[in-house]
Scaffold this active site. Sequence first.
Site, PDB file in Angstrom:
ATOM      1  N   GLN A 118       0.808  -1.223   0.000  1.00 54.00           N
ATOM      2  CA  GLN A 118       0.000   0.000   0.000  1.00 54.00           C
ATOM      3  C   GLN A 118       0.841   1.273   0.000  1.00 54.00           C
ATOM      4  O   GLN A 118       0.494   2.265   0.617  1.00 54.00           O
ATOM      5  CB  GLN A 118      -0.970  -0.017   1.188  1.00 54.00           C
ATOM      6  CG  GLN A 118      -1.930  -1.197   1.139  1.00 54.00           C
ATOM      7  CD  GLN A 118      -2.820  -1.296   2.365  1.00 54.00           C
ATOM      8  OE1 GLN A 118      -2.595  -0.624   3.355  1.00 54.00           O
ATOM      9  NE2 GLN A 118      -3.820  -2.149   2.286  1.00 54.00           N
ATOM     10  N   THR A 119       1.950   1.241  -0.732  1.00 52.23           N
ATOM     11  CA  THR A 119       2.805   2.425  -0.848  1.00 52.23           C
ATOM     12  C   THR A 119       2.700   3.088  -2.216  1.00 52.23           C
ATOM     13  O   THR A 119       3.447   4.010  -2.506  1.00 52.23           O
ATOM     14  CB  THR A 119       4.281   2.049  -0.595  1.00 52.23           C
ATOM     15  OG1 THR A 119       4.615   0.906  -1.385  1.00 52.23           O
ATOM     16  CG2 THR A 119       4.549   1.769   0.866  1.00 52.23           C
ATOM     17  N   GLY A 120       1.804   2.605  -3.071  1.00 59.35           N
ATOM     18  CA  GLY A 120       1.703   3.187  -4.405  1.00 59.35           C
ATOM     19  C   GLY A 120       2.931   2.905  -5.246  1.00 59.35           C
ATOM     20  O   GLY A 120       3.292   3.696  -6.126  1.00 59.35           O
ATOM     21  N   LEU A 121       3.604   1.767  -4.985  1.00 53.38           N
ATOM     22  CA  LEU A 121       4.811   1.392  -5.742  1.00 53.38           C
ATOM     23  C   LEU A 121       4.556   0.195  -6.664  1.00 53.38           C
ATOM     24  O   LEU A 121       5.485  -0.400  -7.191  1.00 53.38           O
ATOM     25  CB  LEU A 121       5.960   1.074  -4.773  1.00 53.38           C
ATOM     26  CG  LEU A 121       6.487   2.265  -3.964  1.00 53.38           C
ATOM     27  CD1 LEU A 121       7.474   1.788  -2.893  1.00 53.38           C
ATOM     28  CD2 LEU A 121       7.144   3.302  -4.866  1.00 53.38           C
ATOM     29  N   GLY A 123       3.131  -2.949  -6.183  1.00 51.07           N
ATOM     30  CA  GLY A 123       3.519  -4.275  -5.714  1.00 51.07           C
ATOM     31  C   GLY A 123       2.727  -5.404  -6.347  1.00 51.07           C
ATOM     32  O   GLY A 123       3.278  -6.460  -6.670  1.00 51.07           O
ATOM     33  N   ALA A 126       3.770  -5.955 -10.002  1.00 51.94           N
ATOM     34  CA  ALA A 126       5.121  -6.535 -10.092  1.00 51.94           C
ATOM     35  C   ALA A 126       5.056  -8.055 -10.039  1.00 51.94           C
ATOM     36  O   ALA A 126       5.739  -8.752 -10.793  1.00 51.94           O
ATOM     37  CB  ALA A 126       6.005  -6.000  -8.966  1.00 51.94           C
ATOM     38  N   ASP A 169       1.787   1.910 -14.785  1.00 55.55           N
ATOM     39  CA  ASP A 169       2.648   1.099 -13.914  1.00 55.55           C
ATOM     40  C   ASP A 169       3.146  -0.146 -14.638  1.00 55.55           C
ATOM     41  O   ASP A 169       4.309  -0.530 -14.550  1.00 55.55           O
ATOM     42  CB  ASP A 169       1.894   0.655 -12.657  1.00 55.55           C
ATOM     43  CG  ASP A 169       1.278   1.808 -11.899  1.00 55.55           C
ATOM     44  OD1 ASP A 169       1.499   2.960 -12.310  1.00 55.55           O
ATOM     45  OD2 ASP A 169       0.566   1.564 -10.918  1.00 55.55           O
TER      46      ASP A 169
END
Length: 359
Positions: A118-121, A123, A126, A169
Site C-alpha cells: 500500500q505504498t503506491g509502488l 507491488g 510486479a 505502472d
Amino acid sequence: MTESSFIEHKSFARVGLLGNPSDVYFGRTISFSLGNFWAIVRLEPSKDLIIQPHPTNDLVQFDSLDHLVDRLQNEGYYGGVRLLMAICKVFYKYCKENNIELNGGNFTLSYDTNIPRQTGLSGSSAIVCAALNCFLDFYNVRHLIKVEVRPNLILSAERELGIVAGLQDRVAQVYGGLVYMDFDKESMDKLGYGKYTPMEIDLLPPLYLIYAENPSDSGKVHSTVRQRWLNGDEFIISSMAEVADIALEGRTALLKKDYTKFAELMNRNFDIRRRMFGDDALGSMNLEMVEVARRIGAASKFTGSGGAVIAYCPDGPSQVKLLEDACREAGFIIQPAVVVPSFLKDADLKTTCPPVPSS
C-alpha cells in the site's frame, strides 16, 4: 525443460514521475523502474499445476480469531495467490483467442516480494509481471506476444480482482528503465495501448524515495474523480489535461537537463492532483510526506496514489541531509531512488512497433 530446472523472473517496483494519474484519462506520463524493491516469481515444471501460497503474505493459519481479524484489518484480504491465478487465466485466454499454442505441461508457481504494501509502488502488478515473464519463457512464446500488449495482460489480470488502475505502472514494469508514455484516445481506441518511448536513465537527477511503514490503502483514491470525469465535470477534465501536459513538458525538461523546470513540474503535478482529489481522499499521512520535503525546499509528489513520495533536492547534498533529518524526525523512511535500466531482451525488442519519433 526438465522437471529439475526452473524459470525465475524479477519485476521491480515503479515510480510515477510526472503526469500521473492522467494515464487513466487518455493522458501522458513518465515513469521509471525502481530498483529498491522487487517481486520474484519462480516457475518449476511439475505433475500438477500448483500455486504455492507465500508463508507470510498468504496466511491461512492463525494463532487465534483475534490474530486473524487483526491481520485482515491491517493487511486486507490480499496476497499473491489470487494475482497468480488471475494472470494464469488471462494469459491462457489471450493465447487461445490469438491461436498461440501452449506446449509445456504443468508447473508450480511460487513468489516472493519485498515491495512495501500500500505504498503506491505497484507491488501487485510486479508479481503479475514477473509471472507473465515466466510464462513467456516456459511456453516459448516471447516472440509471439508484443511488448506493447503485455501491460494490458497484466492490467486485465488485476481488473479480474477489482483492482482500479491504469496502464502506466505495467508499462514501466514491462519495459524497465525510464519511459515516456502517451495514452492518446485515438491510439487507445484503435490499438488498445498507447505510444511508449524509452528514455535514457542518465537524464534523471538524483531522486529520493520517502515512504511510511504503515501507509493508507492506495486503492481508494481514484474513485470520485473517475466518476466526475465520466460525468463531464469541466474542472476535472481540464485539470487532467493539465497534468498530462506536465509529462510532455517534463520530457522536454529532462532531455535538456533543465532540472529547475523539472522541480517546478513535480510540485505542480502534485498541487493539481490535490485540488482534484481533496485532502480527505489523499490522507493526512500522505500529505505530510509531501510537506516534509517541501518545507526544506525539495520538490515532491506521490509515486502513485499515495503511500510513498518521490523527492528531488535542487540544492544538492546539503539539502539532501536536511531532507534525511526531516524524514527521520517525522518517522518516515528515506532512500536514494535506484533507477533500473531497461531489461528487454532481443526477442522482446523484435516484437515492438517502430519507435515514436522524438519531438
